[in-house]
Design a protein around this motif. Structure first.
Motif, PDB file in Angstrom:
ATOM      1  N   ALA A   1     -28.225   5.401 -58.887  1.00  0.00           N
ATOM      2  CA  ALA A   1     -26.937   5.323 -58.200  1.00  0.00           C
ATOM      3  C   ALA A   1     -26.995   4.267 -57.100  1.00  0.00           C
ATOM      4  CB  ALA A   1     -26.569   6.670 -57.617  1.00  0.00           C
ATOM      5  N   GLY A   2     -25.918   3.503 -57.018  1.00  0.00           N
ATOM      6  CA  GLY A   2     -25.874   2.406 -56.057  1.00  0.00           C
ATOM      7  C   GLY A   2     -26.327   1.078 -56.627  1.00  0.00           C
ATOM      8  N   GLY A   3     -26.908   1.116 -57.815  1.00  0.00           N
ATOM      9  CA  GLY A   3     -27.418  -0.094 -58.439  1.00  0.00           C
ATOM     10  C   GLY A   3     -26.357  -0.852 -59.215  1.00  0.00           C
ATOM     11  N   SER A   4     -26.806  -1.911 -59.884  1.00  0.00           N
ATOM     12  CA  SER A   4     -25.904  -2.790 -60.622  1.00  0.00           C
ATOM     13  C   SER A   4     -26.428  -3.054 -62.027  1.00  0.00           C
ATOM     14  CB  SER A   4     -25.757  -4.132 -59.894  1.00  0.00           C
ATOM     15  OG  SER A   4     -25.199  -3.972 -58.611  1.00  0.00           O
TER      16      SER A   4
ATOM     17  N   MET B   1     -21.122  -4.689 -63.078  1.00  0.00           N
ATOM     18  CA  MET B   1     -20.902  -3.345 -62.557  1.00  0.00           C
ATOM     19  C   MET B   1     -21.775  -3.144 -61.323  1.00  0.00           C
ATOM     20  SD  MET B   1     -20.771  -1.158 -66.111  1.00  0.00           S
ATOM     21  CE  MET B   1     -22.518  -1.340 -66.417  1.00  0.00           C
ATOM     22  N   ASP B   2     -21.127  -2.933 -60.193  1.00  0.00           N
ATOM     23  CA  ASP B   2     -21.824  -2.714 -58.925  1.00  0.00           C
ATOM     24  C   ASP B   2     -21.512  -1.325 -58.382  1.00  0.00           C
ATOM     25  OD1 ASP B   2     -20.916  -6.096 -58.195  1.00  0.00           O
ATOM     26  OD2 ASP B   2     -22.876  -5.384 -58.879  1.00  0.00           O
ATOM     27  N   SER B   3     -22.318  -0.884 -57.458  1.00  0.00           N
ATOM     28  CA  SER B   3     -22.119   0.429 -56.816  1.00  0.00           C
ATOM     29  C   SER B   3     -21.952   1.526 -57.856  1.00  0.00           C
ATOM     30  CB  SER B   3     -20.896   0.384 -55.885  1.00  0.00           C
ATOM     31  OG  SER B   3     -21.041  -0.609 -54.895  1.00  0.00           O
ATOM     32  N   LEU B   4     -22.824   1.524 -58.822  1.00  0.00           N
ATOM     33  CA  LEU B   4     -22.730   2.504 -59.901  1.00  0.00           C
ATOM     34  C   LEU B   4     -22.999   3.904 -59.390  1.00  0.00           C
ATOM     35  CD1 LEU B   4     -24.514   0.372 -62.616  1.00  0.00           C
ATOM     36  CD2 LEU B   4     -22.215   1.318 -62.829  1.00  0.00           C
ATOM     37  N   ASN B   5     -22.327   4.869 -60.007  1.00  0.00           N
ATOM     38  CA  ASN B   5     -22.568   6.272 -59.692  1.00  0.00           C
ATOM     39  C   ASN B   5     -22.671   7.061 -60.978  1.00  0.00           C
ATOM     40  OD1 ASN B   5     -19.818   7.286 -60.416  1.00  0.00           O
ATOM     41  ND2 ASN B   5     -19.215   5.947 -58.725  1.00  0.00           N
ATOM     42  N   ALA B   6     -23.005   8.325 -60.863  1.00  0.00           N
ATOM     43  CA  ALA B   6     -23.265   9.158 -62.044  1.00  0.00           C
ATOM     44  C   ALA B   6     -22.045   9.247 -62.956  1.00  0.00           C
ATOM     45  CB  ALA B   6     -23.719  10.542 -61.610  1.00  0.00           C
ATOM     46  N   ASP B   7     -20.846   9.151 -62.388  1.00  0.00           N
ATOM     47  CA  ASP B   7     -19.629   9.217 -63.193  1.00  0.00           C
ATOM     48  C   ASP B   7     -19.456   8.005 -64.104  1.00  0.00           C
ATOM     49  OD1 ASP B   7     -17.660  10.785 -60.560  1.00  0.00           O
ATOM     50  OD2 ASP B   7     -18.943  11.654 -62.113  1.00  0.00           O
TER      51      ASP B   7
END
Length: 126
Positions: A13-16, A81-87
């Protein structure tokens, strides 16, 4: 027409991640290209689209975090895709449609319309 996605993987999470979609045999003066995703147990939904005018459209769920772009010379579509989260965990699909706009592209995820790839998996761990 062949559509091939790549670039998926696992990220915290938070990665790109940057997805790529190579289009072969697709030629049209008026077209739209888009990214869709389908999470387990959920319907496929459109998240980002771009058309031949360079107009882009994003779903609210990814607006401000994802960026769609196109290298028309190489027939490649990208999704940064930046600021990725579990959703964001889902199978991601690329699609191309003739005589369509970016706004029209996200109106339907029906695979009967346009050309589709087999997808690339994105998994985001929290």
């Amino acid at each position: 027409v062949q559509v091939k996605e790549s670039g998926g993987g696992s990220v915290q999470a938070g990665g790109s991640l940057r997805l790529s979609c190579q289009l072969s045999g697709f030629t049209a003066s008026t077209y739209s290209l888009g990214w869709f995703r389908q999470a387990p147990g959920r319907e496929r939904v459109g998240i980002a689209a771009i058309d031949n005018d360079g107009t882009t459209k994003y779903a609210d769920s990814v607006k401000g975090r994802f960026t769609i772009s196109e290298d028309s010379g190489k027939n490649i579509l990208y999704l940064q895709m930046d600021s990725l989260n579990a959703d964001d965990t889902a199978m991601y699909y690329c699609a191309a449609r003739v005589a369509s706009t970016a706004h029209m592209m996200l109106d339907t995820a029906d695979t009967d319309f346009g050309f589709w790839g087999q997808g690339t998996q994105v998994t985001v761990s929290s």
